[in-house]
Design an enzyme around this catalytic site. Structure first.
Site, PDB file in Angstrom:
ATOM      1  CD  GLU A   1      -3.301   8.145  -4.184  1.00 11.00           C
ATOM      2  OE1 GLU A   1      -3.312   9.024  -3.297  1.00 11.00           O
ATOM      3  OE2 GLU A   1      -3.881   7.047  -4.068  1.00 11.00           O
TER       4      GLU A   1
ATOM      5  CE  LYS B   1      -3.932   2.269   0.428  1.00 15.19           C
ATOM      6  NZ  LYS B   1      -3.658   3.596   0.952  1.00 15.19           N
TER       7      LYS B   1
END
Length: 340
Positions: free
Chosen positions: A196, A189
């Site tokens: 991102e 993550k």
């Protein structure tokens, strides 16, 4: 199947609602009792008055998901563990730095309590779209909670099957994956969020360039402090940036959910006047860069995106003043106002 949920913010409450839809009973706790009471009034959960009360309302072996900011997750996980017994499971579903997961796993495993770290992506849209889950921890408790992860994940219908994948679908095709031992979920993550950052920065820079495509039609200073524009005719385009983002959503290789959200924002506020451009970072980009340094993996785009966020918040102001001071000293260059 039962699950306890601690932390009922923007994501925690919707995790509960999605689990309820799948027939999984939730007992919930938040430091603001009104939030849990609201979920109970909706008929989607049973509220608890404390962590101990939450544990008491769950059947053994228990499973409790902690969904609070990373700064508080460790303390909440350990406080929750005080009310758990051997073979119970406690999950950190936030954005915790993965080395801390390894430490907590070591402590809790000595007490017979299973610890899972679950990187959770989906944001405020996860209730309808589902959540992408990146899971770290021991195999048995992960398998025990398969129905929970399957209920939260988007499902195989969320995307076309990848070319060459045939037969029974693996869990990753439904949107959840056991990535490895303690810390692996949050490691994946962490990198996800680093990517991102870089993708967001690329969109921001490209759309910023489109916004400047008409600079040749503007009046321009003619002095020693202003770089000349080579040929103003090359920059006479009054591009509708909002329209371009809408265009790129359809058939373009740069199409993505992030672009969908950008198009929506620009449609509502074409000049983005409601924003100041001070971009926060919550830690995962920093941790990604640190991990890259330690492992020797080059991540220049992610690092640049992170540093751009620092600059957006004024952290480069003093350094920029130093640059202006040096130009003044060695060349007598007079600093121009930002308005100019």
């Amino acid at each position: 199947m039962q699950l306890g949920m601690v932390g009922l913010g923007r994501m925690g409450a919707n995790l509960v609602r999605r689990l309820h839809r799948a027939g999984i009973a939730c007992v919930v706790y938040d430091r603001d009792p009104a939030i849990g009471e609201g979920l109970e009034a909706e008929g989607v959960a049973t509220t608890a008055s404390s962590l101990a009360d939450l544990a008491a309302k769950l059947e053994a072996p228990r499973a409790v998901w902690v969904m609070v900011p990373a700064a508080f997750a460790g303390a909440v996980v350990m406080d929750m563990a005080e009310s758990l017994d051997p073979d119970d499971i406690v999950i950190d579903g936030g954005n915790t730095h993965y080395p801390l997961d390894i430490e907590r796993f070591d402590v809790l495993s000595r007490r017979g309590i299973h610890y899972l770290d679950v990187g959770t992506s989906g944001g405020v849209f996860g209730l309808e779209r589902g959540y992408c889950l990146m899971i770290g921890g021991e195999t048995e408790p992960v398998q025990r909670l398969d129905s929970v992860f399957a209920a939260l994940a988007p499902g195989i219908e969320a995307a076309e099957r990848t070319r060459g994948r045939e037969g029974d679908a693996e869990t990753e095709e439904s949107g959840y994956l056991h990535c490895g031992p303690a810390g692996a979920g949050h490691f994946v993550k962490m990198v996800h969020n680093g990517i991102e950052y870089a993708v967001m920065q690329s969109y921001a820079e490209g759309l910023g360039l489109l916004d400047k495509a008409n600079v040749g039609s503007a009046d321009r200073e003619h002095d020693a402090e202003t770089a000349p524009l080579g040929d103003p005719r090359l920059f006479q385009y009054d591009i509708d940036v909002a329209a371009v983002t809408e265009l790129w959503r359809r058939g373009s290789v740069v199409g993505s959910w992030l672009l969908d959200l950008t198009a929506a924002a620009l449609n509502e506020d074409p000049n983005l006047d409601s924003f100041q451009g001070h971009v926060s970072d919550s830690g995962e980009g920093r941790w990604t860069v640190l991990a890259a340094v330690e492992s020797g993996a080059p991540v220049p785009a992610i690092a640049d995106a992170l540093f751009s966020r620092f600059s957006s918040r004024g952290n480069a102001d003093f350094g920029n003043k130093v640059l202006s001071a040096m130009r003044s000293e060695f060349g007598g260059h007079k600093e121009k106002d930002a308005e100019q």
